[in-house]
Design an enzyme around this catalytic site. Structure first.
Site, short mmCIF file in Angstrom:
data_model
loop_
_atom_site.label_atom_id
_atom_site.label_comp_id
_atom_site.label_asym_id
_atom_site.label_seq_id
_atom_site.Cartn_x
_atom_site.Cartn_y
_atom_site.Cartn_z
N GLU A 115 21.82 -17.24 2.36
CA GLU A 115 23.13 -16.98 2.94
C GLU A 115 23.53 -18.04 3.96
OE1 GLU A 115 25.27 -14.10 2.45
OE2 GLU A 115 24.04 -13.79 0.67
N GLU A 124 30.72 -18.13 7.65
CA GLU A 124 31.03 -18.41 6.25
C GLU A 124 31.90 -19.66 6.15
OE1 GLU A 124 33.50 -16.23 2.60
OE2 GLU A 124 33.14 -15.20 4.51
#
Length: 254
Positions: A115, A124
């Site tokens: 991730e 992100e």
């Protein structure tokens, strides 16, 4: 009339009194909501494993050292902040057998590695351009101007996750989602909160690493949706199981 108690009756009274006065033991008669330490039926499942002994400097640094020097996460994520956060989740890495503990920790860090790109990313990529607001969720309504894109080791996403995680951990997830990218301990706590609520029982019950992929990102990766990312996660998991000298088990893909 004189009351005479049988041995069994007397024993039952003693056991009941122990529960009512808050003394926790290890059997069913002692355990339950009345105990000061809370329900203790799960206590015998704790195997005495210490997360500090499993997540060594070598394991943690072996991950983060693969991130580029200019990565924001390299100055943010630390083993110390992880261990501080893990202290709030005593069941993490201590349930089941000693091998179960190692598999759970290997699984957690496999997903974190994927991730965050070896702890490179705190947020992100291009997340601010995404709209992760579920307007139908009235329990955790989106706050105007706030963005609920992925942040932290497991990229916490969506208003309902920020709201619920914040309530559990102790921060205002709806009004202040950015704290997940500013406070490393809270950041790790959000990852562990998500893990304990969605993956802990899966991996410790022997359902396999593949089931944790489904719990984290199943719709986008499982059932052939993105086999390459599934492979990447599995490879990290195998690698960390190898470092911890534990068999990865079966059911690795989803």
């Amino acid at each position: 009339m004189k009351l005479v108690l049988s041995v069994y009756t007397l024993l039952a009274v003693i056991l009941a009194a122990g529960k009512w006065y808050g003394y926790c033991g290890t059997g069913n008669a002692y355990c339950g909501q009345g105990c000061r330490a809370g329900p203790c039926n799960s206590s015998p499942g704790n195997n005495g494993a210490k997360v500090t002994d499993i997540v060594t400097d070598a394991l943690f640094n072996g991950i983060i050292n693969q991130a580029a020097a200019n990565c924001a996460g390299k100055r943010f994520y630390t083993r110390a902040s992880f261990l501080q956060a893990a202290g709030s989740y005593p069941s993490f890495g201590t349930a089941g057998s000693a091998d179960d503990s190692k598999r759970e920790i290997a699984a957690f860090f496999a997903h974190v590695t994927h991730e965050t790109g070896h702890f490179c990313y705190i947020e992100e990529i291009n997340g601010a351009s995404q709209n992760y607001c579920d307007p139908n969720n009235r329990q955790w309504p989106c706050v105007p101007g706030k963005k609920y894109y992925g942040r932290g080791p497991l990229q916490l996403t969506w208003n309902y996750n920020y709201g619920a995680a914040g309530r559990s951990i102790g921060f205002d997830g709806l009004n202040n989602p950015d704290i997940v990218a500013r406070d490393p301990v809270i950041s790790f706590k959000t990852a562990l909160w998500f893990w304990m609520n969605n993956c802990h029982s899966i991996i410790t019950s022997g359902q396999g690493f593949g089931a944790t992929i489904r719990a984290i990102n199943g719709q986008l990766e499982c059932n052939g949706a993105n086999p390459n990312t599934v492979t990447a996660r599995v490879n990290y998991y195998r690698e960390y199981c190898g470092q911890l000298r534990v068999d990865p088990g079966g059911n690795l893909r989803c």
